[in-house]
Design an enzyme around this catalytic site. Structure first.
Site, mmCIF file in Angstrom:
data_model
loop_
_atom_site.group_PDB
_atom_site.id
_atom_site.type_symbol
_atom_site.label_atom_id
_atom_site.label_comp_id
_atom_site.label_asym_id
_atom_site.label_seq_id
_atom_site.Cartn_x
_atom_site.Cartn_y
_atom_site.Cartn_z
ATOM 1 C CB SER A 101 -34.391 52.418 -43.011
ATOM 2 O OG SER A 101 -33.754 51.408 -43.728
ATOM 3 C CD GLU A 124 -33.266 46.556 -45.193
ATOM 4 O OE1 GLU A 124 -33.842 45.536 -44.807
ATOM 5 O OE2 GLU A 124 -32.557 46.573 -46.214
ATOM 6 C CE1 TYR A 150 -33.214 49.303 -38.438
ATOM 7 C CE2 TYR A 150 -33.557 48.888 -40.781
ATOM 8 C CZ TYR A 150 -33.116 49.709 -39.757
ATOM 9 O OH TYR A 150 -32.586 50.942 -40.066
HETATM 10 P P1 NAP Z 1 -25.551 52.554 -35.689
HETATM 11 O O1 NAP Z 1 -24.129 52.834 -36.029
HETATM 12 O O2 NAP Z 1 -25.987 51.147 -35.450
HETATM 13 O O3 NAP Z 1 -25.914 53.433 -34.391
HETATM 14 C C1 NAP Z 1 -27.093 53.213 -33.672
HETATM 15 C C2 NAP Z 1 -27.061 54.090 -32.429
HETATM 16 O O4 NAP Z 1 -28.260 53.879 -31.679
HETATM 17 C C3 NAP Z 1 -25.887 53.780 -31.467
HETATM 18 O O5 NAP Z 1 -25.392 54.995 -30.968
HETATM 19 C C4 NAP Z 1 -26.584 52.988 -30.367
HETATM 20 O O6 NAP Z 1 -25.921 53.057 -29.126
HETATM 21 C C5 NAP Z 1 -27.906 53.744 -30.303
HETATM 22 N N1 NAP Z 1 -28.936 53.014 -29.572
HETATM 23 C C6 NAP Z 1 -29.371 51.748 -29.771
HETATM 24 N N2 NAP Z 1 -30.340 51.450 -28.900
HETATM 25 C C7 NAP Z 1 -30.541 52.554 -28.140
HETATM 26 C C8 NAP Z 1 -31.411 52.857 -27.072
HETATM 27 N N3 NAP Z 1 -32.287 51.976 -26.575
HETATM 28 N N4 NAP Z 1 -31.371 54.100 -26.535
HETATM 29 C C9 NAP Z 1 -30.478 55.009 -26.995
HETATM 30 N N5 NAP Z 1 -29.604 54.779 -27.985
HETATM 31 C C10 NAP Z 1 -29.638 53.552 -28.553
HETATM 32 O O7 NAP Z 1 -26.524 53.138 -36.812
HETATM 33 P P2 NAP Z 1 -26.197 54.241 -37.970
HETATM 34 O O8 NAP Z 1 -25.704 53.514 -39.169
HETATM 35 O O9 NAP Z 1 -25.466 55.375 -37.403
HETATM 36 O O10 NAP Z 1 -27.690 54.683 -38.337
HETATM 37 C C11 NAP Z 1 -28.318 55.763 -37.649
HETATM 38 C C12 NAP Z 1 -29.819 55.637 -37.807
HETATM 39 O O11 NAP Z 1 -30.174 55.652 -39.175
HETATM 40 C C13 NAP Z 1 -30.418 54.345 -37.251
HETATM 41 O O12 NAP Z 1 -31.699 54.663 -36.749
HETATM 42 C C14 NAP Z 1 -30.540 53.444 -38.450
HETATM 43 O O13 NAP Z 1 -31.550 52.494 -38.247
HETATM 44 C C15 NAP Z 1 -30.901 54.467 -39.502
HETATM 45 N N6 NAP Z 1 -30.519 54.161 -40.879
HETATM 46 C C16 NAP Z 1 -29.226 53.814 -41.155
HETATM 47 C C17 NAP Z 1 -28.870 53.604 -42.481
HETATM 48 C C18 NAP Z 1 -27.454 53.252 -42.843
HETATM 49 O O14 NAP Z 1 -27.244 52.794 -43.969
HETATM 50 N N7 NAP Z 1 -26.471 53.495 -41.978
HETATM 51 C C19 NAP Z 1 -29.825 53.770 -43.512
HETATM 52 C C20 NAP Z 1 -31.112 54.144 -43.166
HETATM 53 C C21 NAP Z 1 -31.461 54.369 -41.845
HETATM 54 P P3 NAP Z 1 -24.794 51.976 -28.699
HETATM 55 O O15 NAP Z 1 -23.511 52.501 -29.296
HETATM 56 O O16 NAP Z 1 -24.858 52.020 -27.222
HETATM 57 O O17 NAP Z 1 -25.201 50.649 -29.293
HETATM 58 O O1 F7E Z 2 -26.547 43.996 -45.693
HETATM 59 C C1 F7E Z 2 -26.011 41.035 -47.844
HETATM 60 C C2 F7E Z 2 -27.262 41.052 -46.990
HETATM 61 O O2 F7E Z 2 -26.178 44.196 -43.242
HETATM 62 C C3 F7E Z 2 -26.577 44.407 -47.042
HETATM 63 C C4 F7E Z 2 -28.572 48.955 -42.087
HETATM 64 O O3 F7E Z 2 -27.832 50.140 -41.897
HETATM 65 O O4 F7E Z 2 -28.944 49.487 -44.386
HETATM 66 C C5 F7E Z 2 -28.438 48.496 -43.530
HETATM 67 O O5 F7E Z 2 -29.156 47.276 -43.682
HETATM 68 C C6 F7E Z 2 -26.806 43.210 -47.948
HETATM 69 C C7 F7E Z 2 -27.952 42.280 -47.514
HETATM 70 O O6 F7E Z 2 -27.154 46.136 -44.572
HETATM 71 C C8 F7E Z 2 -23.449 39.403 -45.890
HETATM 72 O O7 F7E Z 2 -28.001 39.831 -47.162
HETATM 73 C C9 F7E Z 2 -24.237 39.264 -47.897
HETATM 74 O O8 F7E Z 2 -28.727 41.967 -48.638
HETATM 75 O O9 F7E Z 2 -24.795 45.616 -44.810
HETATM 76 P P1 F7E Z 2 -26.087 44.979 -44.502
HETATM 77 P P2 F7E Z 2 -28.750 46.163 -44.733
HETATM 78 O O10 F7E Z 2 -29.388 44.910 -44.287
HETATM 79 O O11 F7E Z 2 -29.036 46.626 -46.116
HETATM 80 C C10 F7E Z 2 -30.334 49.827 -44.188
HETATM 81 C C11 F7E Z 2 -30.679 50.934 -45.151
HETATM 82 C C12 F7E Z 2 -30.641 50.115 -42.765
HETATM 83 O O12 F7E Z 2 -31.515 50.918 -42.484
HETATM 84 C C13 F7E Z 2 -30.039 49.231 -41.744
HETATM 85 O O13 F7E Z 2 -30.068 49.835 -40.461
HETATM 86 O O14 F7E Z 2 -25.632 42.409 -47.909
HETATM 87 N N1 F7E Z 2 -24.922 40.253 -47.272
HETATM 88 N N2 F7E Z 2 -23.337 38.726 -47.077
HETATM 89 C C14 F7E Z 2 -24.445 40.372 -46.025
HETATM 90 N N3 F7E Z 2 -24.767 41.216 -45.016
HETATM 91 C C15 F7E Z 2 -24.079 41.112 -43.856
HETATM 92 N N4 F7E Z 2 -24.375 41.966 -42.839
HETATM 93 N N5 F7E Z 2 -23.103 40.148 -43.675
HETATM 94 C C16 F7E Z 2 -22.749 39.272 -44.661
HETATM 95 O O15 F7E Z 2 -21.873 38.418 -44.481
#
Ligand code: NAP
Ligand code: F7E
Length: 320
Positions: A123, A125, A147
């Site tokens: 990520s 992050e 995270y």
């Molecule tokens: P998501 O919608 O939160 O999905 C996370 C998945 O992980 C869900 O299916 C969840 O199952 C499963 N999970 C959580 N704990 C588990 C465990 N102990 N054993 C097995 N499965 C488990 O995340 P996403 O947005 O699809 O992201 C996919 C991956 O990419 C994640 O690793 C995330 O950290 C990473 N990532 C996401 C982004 C983004 O912007 N979306 C960017 C960079 C990296 P449940 O449905 O049961 O909760």
């Molecule tokens: O926040 C700001 C908050 O929770 C984005 C995950 O998929 O992407 C995701 O992480 C920004 C932050 O995503 C609210 O402070 C303002 O700066 O949508 P987010 P994230 O933290 O960037 C990365 C790449 C991952 O890997 C993670 O798994 O938005 N923000 N107001 C807010 N955020 C939330 N959630 N809620 C608010 O009300």
């Protein structure tokens, strides 16, 4: 028919990646953890085409057993505790799943079949308090949440198993990617859902945290293609995937509200409850390597992404 095993099948990316792999002719095995109610909302339409197996990244035995039974040639590790604010409330759990869970899957691969190709969902992050603008594969990490710290561990253990055991293990460093299937607590979906609620008369305001935070937002449906491409290369490597553009939360609000004829300033209320103990202020990718080596380009623009999400939520709220 190649077999791919996906953890996180019930999540946003799991559903899009499963669709892509089915189209490409894979047998798809999706890992879901046991819960008292079934949460197959995102994969309902795929249930005839995939096999869902019970397993958990916290349970080594379940991972070993599923690799033995289904013999995948590719494993995509998408499962994680992925919500950044929760990682401060449950830091040890986040570390156990998001960090150590990667080691458990890599150990299962090492013992069952080290020829399996492995994708780790790393990520942006990990860049946190950024050491360089824009961020590339060479940018040092400075995570700002439990995270982010856990993902840095996941990244380096992936690199380490590649170097120690010659496993085809890749780390995809993906910047934020969103869609109508994004979880409701993430800011983009919170905004698109909030706009739809206000437009359909179900809410009067939308409470948000830091509107100045900037992210490199793309469409999840585009990003899963990059994951697949990484596992089709001759050599394992790490890749940054993003659009190369950055936008603020405020800009996201402006476009989302104006798309339905509203002014965000009249509805968005800033609420300190949503501020984070440590913020990631600015993320912007340098995806040059990915574009050159994987020949991957995002297809959906920022504005198209915002309006796609708002349209989907408005349609959903109009029905219910
Ligand atoms: P998501 O919608 O939160 O999905 C996370 C998945 O992980 C869900 O299916 C969840 O199952 C499963 N999970 C959580 N704990 C588990 C465990 N102990 N054993 C097995 N499965 C488990 O995340 P996403 O947005 O699809 O992201 C996919 C991956 O990419 C994640 O690793 C995330 O950290 C990473 N990532 C996401 C982004 C983004 O912007 N979306 C960017 C960079 C990296 P449940 O449905 O049961 O909760
Ligand atoms: O926040 C700001 C908050 O929770 C984005 C995950 O998929 O992407 C995701 O992480 C920004 C932050 O995503 C609210 O402070 C303002 O700066 O949508 P987010 P994230 O933290 O960037 C990365 C790449 C991952 O890997 C993670 O798994 O938005 N923000 N107001 C807010 N955020 C939330 N959630 N809620 C608010 O009300």
């Amino acid at each position: 028919m190649p077999t791919a095993l996906l953890t996180g099948i019930t999540g946003q990316d799991g559903s899009y990646l499963a669709e892509l792999l089915i189209k490409k002719g894979y047998r798809v095995i999706g890992v879901a953890r046991r819960s008292s109610t079934v949460n197959y909302e995102r994969i309902h339409h795929l249930l005839d085409d995939i096999t869902v197996v019970q397993g958990d990244l916290q349970d080594q035995g379940s991972l070993l057993a599923m690799l033995e039974e289904y013999k995948p040639s590719e494993v995509y590790n998408l499962a994680a505790q992925s919500f950044v604010p929760t990682s401060w409330n449950q830091p040890a759990l986040t570390g156990d799943i998001t960090a150590l869970g990667v080691t458990r899957m890599l150990e299962a691969i090492r013992f069952v079949n080290p020829k399996i190709r492995f994708y780790q969902a790393s990520s942006s992050e990990m860049f946190g308090k950024v050491m360089e603008v824009p961020q590339s594969e060479e940018t040092p990490f400075y995570p700002r949440s439990p995270y982010g710290v856990a993902k840095v561990y996941g990244h380096w253990i992936t690199v380490n198993y590649r170097e120690s055991f010659d496993i085809f293990a890749v780390s995809g460093i993906l910047f934020n990617h969103e869609s109508p299937r994004r979880g409701l607590e993430f800011v983009t979906r919170k905004i698109s859902d909030g706009v739809a609620r206000i437009k359909t008369g179900k809410a009067k305001e939308l409470r948000l945290g830091n509107l100045e935070a900037q992210r490199d937002w793309g469409f999840a449906g585009d990003y899963v293609e990059a994951m697949w491409l990484m596992l089709q290369q001759d050599k394992p490597d790490d890749y940054v995937v993003g659009t190369g553009e950055t936008h603020s939360v405020k800009e996201f609000c402006e476009i989302a509200f104006s798309h339905v004829g509203l002014d965000y300033k009249e509805f968005v209320v800033m609420d300190e409850k949503f501020y984070r103990p440590a913020e990631v202020d600015l993320l912007i990718s340098n995806p040059a390597k990915t574009r050159k080596q994987l020949k991957w380009e995002p297809q959906v623009s920022f504005k198209e992404l915002v309006t796609m999400m708002v349209d989907a939520d408005v349609a959903r709220h109009q029905k219910s």
